[in-house]
Design an enzyme around this catalytic site. Structure first.
Site, mmCIF file in Angstrom:
data_model
loop_
_atom_site.group_PDB
_atom_site.id
_atom_site.type_symbol
_atom_site.label_atom_id
_atom_site.label_comp_id
_atom_site.label_asym_id
_atom_site.label_seq_id
_atom_site.Cartn_x
_atom_site.Cartn_y
_atom_site.Cartn_z
ATOM 1 N N HIS A 362 9.808 -4.903 -7.730
ATOM 2 C CA HIS A 362 10.413 -6.210 -7.443
ATOM 3 C C HIS A 362 11.486 -6.494 -8.469
ATOM 4 C CE1 HIS A 362 6.859 -6.742 -9.984
ATOM 5 N NE2 HIS A 362 7.533 -7.693 -10.606
ATOM 6 N N HIS A 364 13.524 -9.590 -10.285
ATOM 7 C CA HIS A 364 13.567 -11.038 -10.524
ATOM 8 C C HIS A 364 15.027 -11.467 -10.502
ATOM 9 C CE1 HIS A 364 9.392 -11.307 -12.312
ATOM 10 N NE2 HIS A 364 9.641 -10.021 -12.504
#
Ligand code: 5GP
Length: 376
Positions: A362, A364
């Site tokens: 992922h 950010h």
């Protein structure tokens, strides 16, 4: 099979004298430049064997001409691909062109590969075209280390397309058979059979069950061709060349074949399945972006690939992931614009020491305040 060795000597001799061009016109027989593993070349070999042309046509490997990317070979086929053909002063590539050349030149020898009816001929042309344009171009997804696979930048997309195109082929095959276009052997059979040898050999590695590769019409035809002398021979030539690939571990590192994502699920899988609510700010076919539950800035969005494909951490990224990694950055740019961020920062934490908590890649996206540097 006549994988003639004479060309090496001729090539070496003529290379010294710098007369590579004239060498081709001195080849005593029409010559196919090909290797057993080539499914494209196997279309031509199928015709040579079935028409009994082995005494008429020599078959030599491209290495006899210095290999596919050598100056000599590129003069024969500028694409640097197999197969290529030399016939007197003519040199050309493309298996379909070579196949038609042989059918034309040796029209009165053996089977014609040309059906007697217009309907069958058109069906044969349509099937061969389906193979050449929509199937052959993406088959690299079954054995190439990295994308692109024809028009596809992602192996999963190419495999899904292959499924669709094999179904189209099934629909196109003649219902009454026994051959693809009808009662007669045609170019469609010679074109498709070698590629389907690839499919039958390789797709089980990607989890396809044996019975779901070919539909009922193609299965019936497959069994018929495999039982024929030429079919069995071509199949064994190709598989005999693929087995050493297996022994050398060719598929071990290929995504969705040897390389599979066996890591445990994370909370993000539940978010992806919408079992856990999240505030989604962007979603497309490849990525999902949602607000972080513990924001560290006024705008804090997590951007994740929808299919993890081994990307528990960024460190496992390969060329196979390049497309989805690009999609994540593309999504970040769009979200930053949507959020009207004057400045922002993208962060990927990797591993415990990198501050990673969730093992599904992922990114950010953080913004809405002034960032400090260096980060903590
Ligand atoms: P990491 O530390 O692995 O780089 O970041 C994981 C991020 O996921 C953390 O910032 C954490 O707040 C966020 N997160 C963990 N669980 C959830 C959840 O259930 N929903 C949302 N929206 N974010 C979560």
């Amino acid at each position: 099979m006549r994988w003639a060795p004479f060309a090496a000597a001729a090539a070496a001799l003529l290379r010294v004298e710098g007369f590579v061009c004239t060498m081709t016109s001195q080849m005593s027989k029409p010559t196919l430049l090909d290797m057993p593993v080539s499914n494209a070349g196997a279309r031509v070999r199928y015709i040579i064997y079935e028409k009994g042309l082995e005494q008429e046509v020599d078959i030599v490997p491209p290495s006899e001409f210095g290999g596919l990317k050598s100056e000599e070979y590129l003069k024969i086929n500028p694409q640097g691909k197999m197969p290529a053909f030399i016939d007197g002063d003519m040199t050309f590539g493309e298996s379909d062109v070579i196949a038609r050349h042989l059918l034309d030149k040796y029209a009165d020898v053996g089977p014609s590969f040309t059906a007697p009816t217009l309907q069958e001929r058109t069906r044969a042309n349509a099937i061969a075209r389906q193979h050449d344009v929509y199937i052959m171009t993406i088959t690299g997804c079954m054995y190439k280390a990295a994308p692109p696979f024809g028009v596809h930048a992602r192996r999963l997309d190419a495999l899904a397309d292959l499924r669709k195109q094999l179904d189209v082929l099934e629909d196109m095959a003649c219902s009454s058979g026994p051959f693809l276009a009808g009662a007669d052997l045609s170019l469609a059979d010679a074109a498709c059979f070698p590629t389907l040898v690839f499919c039958k050999y390789m797709l089980p590695k990607f989890g396809w069950a044996e019975g779901e590769i070919l539909g009922p019409k193609l299965t019936r035809w497959w069994q018929l061709v495999c039982a024929s002398k030429t079919g069995a021979r071509v199949k064994e030539e190709i598989e005999g060349a693929l087995r050493p690939w297996d022994e050398r571990g060719r598929w071990d590192t290929i995504l969705h074949a040897g390389a599979r994502d066996a890591a445990p699920e994370t909370i993000f899988d539940r978010i992806l399945r919408k079992e856990i609510p999240s505030t989604v700010v962007h979603e497309d076919a490849y990525v999902l972006a949602f607000r972080d539950i513990n924001p560290v800035a006024p705008s804090h969005v997590l951007i994740i690939p929808k299919v993890r494909e081994g990307l528990t951490q960024l460190r496992f990224a390969t060329a196979d992931h390049a497309f989805v990694l690009g999609k994540m950055l593309e999504a970040a740019a769009k979200i930053a614009a949507d959020e009207k961020l004057e400045g922002f920062r993208l962060v990927i934490n990797d591993g415990p020491k990198g501050g990673q908590e969730v093992y599904h890649l992922h990114m950010h996206l953080i913004g809405g305040r002034t960032m400090k540097w260096p980060p903590g």
